[in-house]
Design a protein around this motif. Structure first.
Motif: not given
Length: 355
Positions: A26, A29, A32
């Motif tokens: 997380t 990135k 998702t």
């Protein structure tokens, strides 16, 4: 020479994504939200075998779904493509088409291969959907951090999405292209293989048989240079035998190993090993927080059997003579000790050169 079957004795289990690893994904990135999971794609109603240009079975099958399912699946796969390769904007979705959803019947990961085509210009690319496995995620992230190549992947719950890594499968290259390469090209390939072999050993990426990596030709002025990239990260820090992480013990690599012996002197081989270790050390120094956080996740995670950890510790002590491995209690700690050894040696030499 030991066979692969003796080196890799049991099928590797799938390890779940831990809370610590999910936090890492997380933060950087890699996580998702998507509307379709790996298990959803298993609901295909039928399939046909996929053959290559020589009419040989590729061990992939092309899947078919009900009309209602296919519409929903196509929409979700196009959305995944935009998230993986762009910013997730829906504006490009009308120009995309899902040409094929193939399922692999061979290997541990049983991936789906998605072919996405731009209908405006017929350009196409692939991505893969697999069952999320902590070993594979660690392997992907370590490749991104410690190799010369960036890796694009996403994780959502128990589903892993990977970009396609372009190149000629190693087994095809060794059997069909390598014999036609010039003497200078073979020397350059030998150099790259030594570096690739060293990189896999240091970061404990196992089972690099010739069909688990690709060789990519790149035109550079008046010559072609070849780069070698791993494409399968299933055996990251799992097996206990150090030989599993050493490409020379895989029978599929014997031809290229023999070529390395013919083309490179021992002094050159040692030089290229040092170059690769130095590169890895530099990568760790330039991304310290991310690398340390990933290793901390691995140290707390169970991604191997206790007996494998003990065996690898013994093999490494015999190989490098560093008793620090005796203190390791997990594969994460074993990898941390290896990387610390590489980084320490690099900094010691660099500091000597400065004074």
């Amino acid at each position: 020479m030991p066979t692969n079957q003796k080196l890799i004795s049991k099928k590797k289990p799938t390890f779940p994504i831990s809370k610590e690893l999910d936090t890492f994904l997380t933060k950087y990135k890699r996580s998702t939200k998507i509307s379709i999971l790996y298990n959803d794609l298993l609901r295909f109603q039928g399939s046909v075998s996929v053959y290559d240009k020589n009419d040989e079975d590729t061990l992939w099958v092309r899947t078919y779904y009900s009309e209602w399912d296919r519409k929903e699946i196509d929409r979700s796969l196009k959305k995944i493509y935009t998230i993986l390769h762009s910013d997730g904007n829906d504006s490009t979705i009308p120009f995309l088409n899902v040409d094929a959803i193939d399922y692999c019947t061979f290997g541990n990961s049983k991936p789906f291969r998605i072919k996405i085509r731009n209908i405006l210009n017929d350009n196409f690319t692939y991505f893969y959907i697999k069952k999320a496995d902590a070993s594979r995620v660690y392997g992907l992230e370590l490749e991104h951090l410690l190799s010369p190549y960036n890796i694009n992947y996403l994780v959502y719950k128990d589903t892993l999405i990977e970009e396609h890594i372009s190149g000629i499968p190693g087994d095809d290259f060794i059997n069909n292209i390598l014999p036609e390469c010039s003497s200078s090209e073979k020397s350059q390939i030998a150099k790259e293989f030594v570096k690739f072999k060293e990189r896999c050993m240091i970061r404990l990426l196992g089972d690099m048989r010739s069909y688990n990596y690709v060789i990519t030709p790149i035109h550079d002025f008046d010559k072609i240079i070849y780069k070698i990239r791993a494409i399968d990260f299933d055996q990251q820090s799992y097996e206990g035998s150090l030989k599993v992480y050493n490409l020379q013990f895989m029978k599929e690599n014997f031809k290229i190993i023999e070529m390395v012996g013919r083309k490179l002197q021992n002094s050159s081989i040692e030089q290229y090993k040092i170059e690769e270790r130095s590169f890895i050390a530099k990568r760790m120094i330039t991304t310290p927080n991310r690398t340390e956080m990933l290793i901390d996740c691995m140290k707390k995670d169970a991604i191997s059997r206790p007996e494998n950890v003990e065996q690898l510790k013994k093999d490494l002590i015999a190989y490098v003579g560093d008793v620090e491995f005796k203190k390791c209690k997990s594969m994460g700690e074993v990898l941390e000790t290896i990387l610390a050894f590489v980084k320490r040696n690099y900094l010691d030499i660099r500091n000597k050169d400065l004074f």
